[in-house]
Design an enzyme around this catalytic site. Structure first.
Site, mmCIF file in Angstrom:
data_model
loop_
_atom_site.group_PDB
_atom_site.id
_atom_site.type_symbol
_atom_site.label_atom_id
_atom_site.label_comp_id
_atom_site.label_asym_id
_atom_site.label_seq_id
_atom_site.Cartn_x
_atom_site.Cartn_y
_atom_site.Cartn_z
ATOM 1 N N TYR A 80 0.850 -1.188 0.000
ATOM 2 C CA TYR A 80 0.000 0.000 0.000
ATOM 3 C C TYR A 80 0.891 1.245 0.000
ATOM 4 O O TYR A 80 0.830 2.102 0.872
ATOM 5 C CB TYR A 80 -1.008 0.005 1.155
ATOM 6 C CG TYR A 80 -2.304 0.618 0.688
ATOM 7 C CD1 TYR A 80 -3.117 -0.059 -0.209
ATOM 8 C CD2 TYR A 80 -2.690 1.892 1.086
ATOM 9 C CE1 TYR A 80 -4.274 0.519 -0.705
ATOM 10 C CE2 TYR A 80 -3.842 2.472 0.599
ATOM 11 C CZ TYR A 80 -4.632 1.762 -0.295
ATOM 12 O OH TYR A 80 -5.763 2.339 -0.784
ATOM 13 N N LEU A 81 1.738 1.275 -1.025
ATOM 14 C CA LEU A 81 2.837 2.250 -1.074
ATOM 15 C C LEU A 81 2.350 3.688 -1.105
ATOM 16 O O LEU A 81 1.341 4.008 -1.734
ATOM 17 C CB LEU A 81 3.712 1.970 -2.302
ATOM 18 C CG LEU A 81 4.292 0.559 -2.410
ATOM 19 C CD1 LEU A 81 5.165 0.448 -3.656
ATOM 20 C CD2 LEU A 81 5.085 0.188 -1.172
ATOM 21 N N ASP B 152 9.234 5.014 11.709
ATOM 22 C CA ASP B 152 9.258 3.911 12.674
ATOM 23 C C ASP B 152 10.608 3.967 13.381
ATOM 24 O O ASP B 152 11.496 3.137 13.133
ATOM 25 C CB ASP B 152 9.062 2.583 11.948
ATOM 26 C CG ASP B 152 7.702 2.511 11.279
ATOM 27 O OD1 ASP B 152 6.698 2.456 11.986
ATOM 28 O OD2 ASP B 152 7.658 2.557 10.031
ATOM 29 N N HIS C 150 7.316 5.538 1.047
ATOM 30 C CA HIS C 150 7.993 4.376 0.449
ATOM 31 C C HIS C 150 8.735 4.785 -0.818
ATOM 32 O O HIS C 150 9.842 4.312 -1.083
ATOM 33 C CB HIS C 150 6.980 3.303 0.059
ATOM 34 C CG HIS C 150 6.199 2.731 1.203
ATOM 35 N ND1 HIS C 150 4.844 2.894 1.350
ATOM 36 C CD2 HIS C 150 6.602 1.983 2.254
ATOM 37 C CE1 HIS C 150 4.429 2.262 2.430
ATOM 38 N NE2 HIS C 150 5.479 1.708 3.005
ATOM 39 N N VAL D 38 8.510 11.398 5.632
ATOM 40 C CA VAL D 38 7.860 12.190 4.574
ATOM 41 C C VAL D 38 6.464 12.541 5.083
ATOM 42 O O VAL D 38 5.754 11.684 5.612
ATOM 43 C CB VAL D 38 7.768 11.394 3.257
ATOM 44 C CG1 VAL D 38 7.086 12.220 2.179
ATOM 45 C CG2 VAL D 38 9.162 10.980 2.796
ATOM 46 N N MET E 61 3.279 10.459 6.549
ATOM 47 C CA MET E 61 2.701 9.476 5.627
ATOM 48 C C MET E 61 2.666 8.106 6.288
ATOM 49 O O MET E 61 3.636 7.690 6.930
ATOM 50 C CB MET E 61 3.555 9.373 4.372
ATOM 51 C CG MET E 61 3.668 10.663 3.642
ATOM 52 S SD MET E 61 2.681 10.599 2.160
ATOM 53 C CE MET E 61 2.897 12.275 1.584
HETATM 54 O O1 PAF Z 1 7.896 -0.881 8.460
HETATM 55 C C1 PAF Z 1 7.294 -1.815 7.910
HETATM 56 O O2 PAF Z 1 6.536 -1.630 6.956
HETATM 57 C C2 PAF Z 1 7.444 -3.229 8.441
HETATM 58 O O3 PAF Z 1 7.558 -3.231 9.823
HETATM 59 C C3 PAF Z 1 8.593 -4.001 7.785
HETATM 60 C C4 PAF Z 1 9.946 -3.367 8.085
HETATM 61 C C5 PAF Z 1 8.384 -4.079 6.292
HETATM 62 C C6 PAF Z 1 8.641 -5.435 8.334
HETATM 63 O O4 PAF Z 1 7.448 -6.125 8.075
#
Ligand code: PAF
Length: 281
Positions: A32-33, A150, A37, A176, A184
């Site tokens: 779900y970019l 994160d 991303h 972002v 986002m």
């Molecule tokens: O940040 C994320 O989208 C997820 O935690 C990851 C790093 C892809 C692991 O599933």
């Protein structure tokens, strides 16, 4: 751009291009970019010859009652966006290929996971670390790209890479934001219009904290008070945590000095949002 489901096949592909002396970049995602991303992908393009984006909603990092089932999924849309951003290969495995029957191996990172999201989502980082370690073994990246949104996740992954002597470099990419400041997130689609409007208090609170610190405030409790005061202006905001921790150890600080991470998780209706800021004090 190819989409490959099989871990063995992507591993062969990565080993082959590496033998040709090419650098492989991995952008791990749950799909779900969004623009966040795409920024990771762009950054990967600048450092690597081949960019692999993984798309896998990892069941073992979701707790009971969390949004594993509802998490938005749209591989066709993601493939278009990834292709446009210059991804060479998408790795989109099935759950049964990542965790076949009899699967038993998990990675546990200790004190860095005690607080923040680790405290409110027990088992979450065990699931993240495990899948990321698997993705590293499968895609064999020289560089892997993670968003600063994160913040605790990237700290944990860096630790894991160092502790387990994994031969790659982690690249942190700044948050972002939407034009109005909301960070986002694929989960932003859960917000209704009113929740979306009120969610702006998150970035407002972080900006206020930053300016308080710029004015000389060093007392973590007073900065935290300010954050809570601003978030509480949104009637729909339900605070999960607001924490001020050391940016390396993720342990709470009383006085702000060095690299400080101000991190928060707040619910708006059924949607839990996180945001953060790192300050060099
Ligand atoms: O940040 C994320 O989208 C997820 O935690 C990851 C790093 C892809 C692991 O599933």
């Amino acid at each position: 751009m190819e989409i490959i489901n099989s871990p063995a096949q992507i591993q062969q592909y990565a080993l082959r291009v590496k033998r040709q002396g090419k650098k492989v970049g991995l952008v791990p995602t749950m799909g779900y970019l969004h623009k966040g991303h795409l920024t990771l992908i762009k950054e990967a393009k600048t450092k690597c010859d081949v960019v692999i984006a993984s798309i896998f909603v990892n069941p073992i990092q979701f707790g009971q009652g969390e949004d594993y089932e509802e998490y938005p999924r749209d591989l066709t849309r993601d493939a278009d966006l990834a292709k446009g951003a210059g991804v060479d290969v998408i790795f989109a495995p099935r759950v049964s290929e990542m965790y076949p029957k009899g699967y038993q191996t998990f990675i546990q990172i200790e004190s860095l996971t005690e607080r923040l999201c680790g405290a409110s989502r027990p088992g979450h980082f065990r699931g993240v670390a495990t899948v990321v370690a698997k993705l590293f073994n499968i895609a064999q990246p020289d560089f892997a790209f993670f968003g600063q949104k994160d913040a605790q996740q990237v700290i944990i992954i860096e630790r894991m890479v160092e502790d387990l002597n994994m031969p790659l470099k982690i690249v942190r990419v700044p948050i972002v934001r939407e034009d109005d400041g909301l960070a986002m997130s694929s989960r932003n689609v859960y917000l209704n219009a009113e929740e979306r409007r009120q969610a702006l208090v998150l970035f407002d609170s972080l900006k206020a904290a930053k300016s308080l610190v710029a004015q000389g405030e060093r007392d973590a409790a007073r900065v935290k008070e300010k954050l809570i005061e601003i978030i509480s202006k949104a009637p729909l905001a339900e605070i999960d945590y607001v924490e001020i921790v050391d940016g390396k150890t993720v342990q709470p600080v009383k006085k702000l000095s060095g690299e400080v991470l101000i991190a928060l998780a707040v619910r708006f209706g059924k949607t839990r949002l996180i945001d953060n800021i790192i300050l060099e004090v």
